[in-house]
Write a protein that holds these residues in place. Structure first.
Motif, PDB file in Angstrom:
ATOM      1  N   UNK A 270     -10.661 -38.518  33.308  1.00 37.29           N
ATOM      2  CA  UNK A 270     -10.504 -39.175  32.012  1.00 37.29           C
ATOM      3  C   UNK A 270     -11.569 -38.683  31.053  1.00 37.29           C
ATOM      4  N   UNK A 271     -11.101 -38.321  29.876  1.00 34.71           N
ATOM      5  CA  UNK A 271     -12.050 -37.864  28.853  1.00 34.71           C
ATOM      6  C   UNK A 271     -12.405 -39.057  27.998  1.00 34.71           C
ATOM      7  N   UNK A 272     -13.673 -39.393  27.971  1.00 34.13           N
ATOM      8  CA  UNK A 272     -14.137 -40.531  27.179  1.00 34.13           C
ATOM      9  C   UNK A 272     -15.033 -40.091  26.044  1.00 34.13           C
ATOM     10  N   UNK A 273     -15.596 -38.948  26.139  1.00 32.50           N
ATOM     11  CA  UNK A 273     -16.480 -38.490  25.065  1.00 32.50           C
ATOM     12  C   UNK A 273     -16.994 -37.097  25.377  1.00 32.50           C
ATOM     13  N   UNK A 274     -17.436 -36.436  24.313  1.00 37.34           N
ATOM     14  CA  UNK A 274     -17.950 -35.084  24.506  1.00 37.34           C
ATOM     15  C   UNK A 274     -18.762 -34.666  23.293  1.00 37.34           C
ATOM     16  N   UNK A 275     -19.549 -33.660  23.502  1.00 38.56           N
ATOM     17  CA  UNK A 275     -20.244 -33.034  22.390  1.00 38.56           C
ATOM     18  C   UNK A 275     -19.648 -31.640  22.234  1.00 38.56           C
ATOM     19  N   UNK A 276     -19.250 -31.332  21.040  1.00 37.81           N
ATOM     20  CA  UNK A 276     -18.615 -30.037  20.803  1.00 37.81           C
ATOM     21  C   UNK A 276     -19.657 -29.005  20.416  1.00 37.81           C
TER      22      UNK A 276
ATOM     23  N   UNK B 131     -18.639 -40.925  14.880  1.00 39.40           N
ATOM     24  CA  UNK B 131     -19.846 -40.154  15.178  1.00 39.40           C
ATOM     25  C   UNK B 131     -19.571 -38.668  15.047  1.00 39.40           C
TER      26      UNK B 131
ATOM     27  N   UNK C  82     -10.386 -34.739  17.325  1.00 38.00           N
ATOM     28  CA  UNK C  82     -10.113 -34.480  18.726  1.00 38.00           C
ATOM     29  C   UNK C  82      -9.950 -35.765  19.520  1.00 38.00           C
ATOM     30  N   UNK C  83     -11.007 -36.484  19.611  1.00 39.41           N
ATOM     31  CA  UNK C  83     -10.973 -37.662  20.486  1.00 39.41           C
ATOM     32  C   UNK C  83     -10.952 -38.914  19.638  1.00 39.41           C
ATOM     33  N   UNK C  84     -10.069 -39.783  19.987  1.00 36.54           N
ATOM     34  CA  UNK C  84      -9.994 -41.042  19.257  1.00 36.54           C
ATOM     35  C   UNK C  84     -10.809 -42.085  19.979  1.00 36.54           C
ATOM     36  N   UNK C  85     -11.339 -43.028  19.221  1.00 34.81           N
ATOM     37  CA  UNK C  85     -12.039 -44.176  19.813  1.00 34.81           C
ATOM     38  C   UNK C  85     -13.237 -43.790  20.633  1.00 34.81           C
TER      39      UNK C  85
ATOM     40  N   UNK D 179     -15.098 -36.615  15.109  1.00 31.60           N
ATOM     41  CA  UNK D 179     -14.381 -36.979  16.329  1.00 31.60           C
ATOM     42  C   UNK D 179     -12.904 -37.205  16.053  1.00 31.60           C
TER      43      UNK D 179
ATOM     44  N   UNK E 262     -19.756 -47.136  25.492  1.00 34.60           N
ATOM     45  CA  UNK E 262     -18.778 -46.682  26.472  1.00 34.60           C
ATOM     46  C   UNK E 262     -18.079 -47.839  27.159  1.00 34.60           C
TER      47      UNK E 262
ATOM     48  N   UNK F 273     -20.431 -44.771  20.791  1.00 34.35           N
ATOM     49  CA  UNK F 273     -21.542 -44.811  21.713  1.00 34.35           C
ATOM     50  C   UNK F 273     -21.402 -45.911  22.729  1.00 34.35           C
TER      51      UNK F 273
END
Lengths: 343, 92
Positions: free
Chosen positions: A226-232, A337, A283-286, A280, A291, A289
């Protein structure tokens, strides 16, 4: 053939024979004369050489005579000098004897001291003359035995050189011993290094095993990712290619075809530039910080992950996929963010 | 074994992502990090990649964001080192 022709022919033949004979005789004579000439030349040459030898011998003899005359003169001169020294010594000795006699007869202490001083002075002079005599003797010996002294001098030089060679040889041996002592195989420091490398190697091997294990687990369908967050980050394509190759090589433990080599003109800092801030929302919704909120909103069941039809990334471009996600209704956070890139 | 996996976004969308590296960072032992890409080109020479914390759950993995700035700095350094090492290996 008629008679006249015959006669003429005979005449010619006779003439030819005669001439032939004369030629042979003359050639024979010539040969003889030539041999005589050569012999004479050889004899002349031989006599000349002999003459030169005798001339040289005579010269050497004369030189020796002159030399011996010179040497004789020197020796004679030195003999006279030696005689003079001896007579002087004798004279001094006689004087000492006289002074000794006087000293015995003297009654005054002062007078005796004076005589003693005079005797001492005479003895000093005798010693000086003695040294002179000794030096003279040595010079005469060298003149009379030149070969002996020359050999002696050469031997002393040779022995000194041999001594130097011996010292250098010893130094070489010492250096060889030092080199053996500093041999890396025997060095404690290098043994320590090899131990550290072994530990690092084992650690690296464990790391590779762990990578392999994680990837294998993630690829298995029973494990959800599961992808919950990332830094690009923005990375050069070359760097990505290299990382891809390295990673796949590590997990497969086989060599792959390496890509075409490119000239490396940039350093590490140049590889990671072009910083870009992306939101964000693209790419990623919701993603925020907090979690825990994300986990609560997580629609992936803990029991069994819902694996729906997979969106094959090969068929659609990444950009279109991102747009697809972006176009769907989203729950916008109050403060989305920014995801920075690596500097 | 290839380096692609299927991951699920918060919206239950499934994406195929390519894993470039799984690594750990000195000072943050016990944590794994993952570097991956979706093949998004930014320009002619650059591509977008993503870095997350790889957390192991009961029946799967979760990729979470790195929130600590200091941690993020250390992770960046680790990635730079890996890139340099990969460059060297490629040039050998």
């Amino acid at each position: 053939m008629n008679n006249s022709d015959q006669v003429y022919q005979q005449l010619l033949e006779k003439t030819l024979d005669r001439l032939q004979k004369q030629i042979s005789d003359l050639e024979r004579k010539n040969k003889g004369l030539r041999a005589l000439t050569d012999k004479t030349a050889y004899d002349i040459e031989g006599y000349k050489n002999e003459y030169n030898d005798i001339v040289n011998t005579l010269k050497q003899y004369q030189a020796r005579q002159e030399h011996s005359a010179i040497v004789e003169n020197i020796l004679n001169r030195q003999d006279k000098e030696a005689e003079r020294i001896i007579s002087k010594q004798q004279a001094r000795q006689d004087k000492i004897n006289q002074l000794a006699t006087l000293g015995q007869q003297a009654t005054s202490a002062r007078y005796q001291r004076k005589i003693n001083k005079m005797i001492t002075r005479q003895q000093k002079k005798i010693r000086s003359l003695n040294k002179k005599h000794i030096r003279l003797n040595k010079r005469q010996r060298v003149i009379m035995l030149p070969k002996y002294y020359l050999t002696k001098r050469r031997n002393s030089l040779l022995f000194r050189q041999q001594g130097k060679v011996h010292v250098v040889e010893e130094n070489i041996k010492d250096l060889a011993l030092l080199k053996a002592h500093l041999n890396p195989e025997n060095s404690i420091i290098d043994r320590l290094k090899s131990t550290i490398y072994d530990i690092k190697g084992n650690h690296y091997q464990n790391k590779l095993s762990r990578q392999q294990e994680i990837l294998k687990n993630m690829q298995q369908h029973k494990y959800a990712v599961a992808i919950r967050g990332a830094r690009a980050v923005a990375m050069p394509k070359r760097a990505i290619r290299n990382l891809r190759n390295k990673f796949t090589k590590e997990i497969e433990n086989t060599k792959e075809n390496t890509p075409e080599k490119e000239t490396v003109t940039t350093n590490i800092s140049d590889l990671l530039k072009n910083q870009e801030m992306i939101t964000q929302d693209n790419m990623f919704q919701n993603i925020n910080s907090n979690t825990t909120n994300l986990i609560e909103n997580n629609t992936v069941d803990n029991d069994e992950p819902r694996i729906e039809e997979v969106t094959p990334i090969k068929e659609e471009t990444a950009e279109s996929l991102v747009n697809q996600i972006a176009q769907e209704p989203v729950r916008k956070e109050a403060n989305p963010k920014l995801v920075p890139v690596i500097r | 074994m290839n380096n692609k996996i299927i991951a699920t976004t918060p919206d239950n969308e499934q994406l195929e992502i390519e894993v470039l590296d799984i690594f750990s960072v000195v000072g943050y032992e016990g944590k794994d990090y993952i570097l991956y890409t979706l093949g998004e080109e930014m320009d002619q020479d650059h591509e977008r990649a993503y870095v997350s914390i790889l957390e192991e759950k009961d029946n799967g993995y979760s990729l979470t964001e790195i929130n600590d700035s200091k941690e993020w700095q250390e992770v960046q350094k680790a990635i730079e080192e890996d890139i340099a090492m990969a460059e060297d290996e490629n040039n050998e």
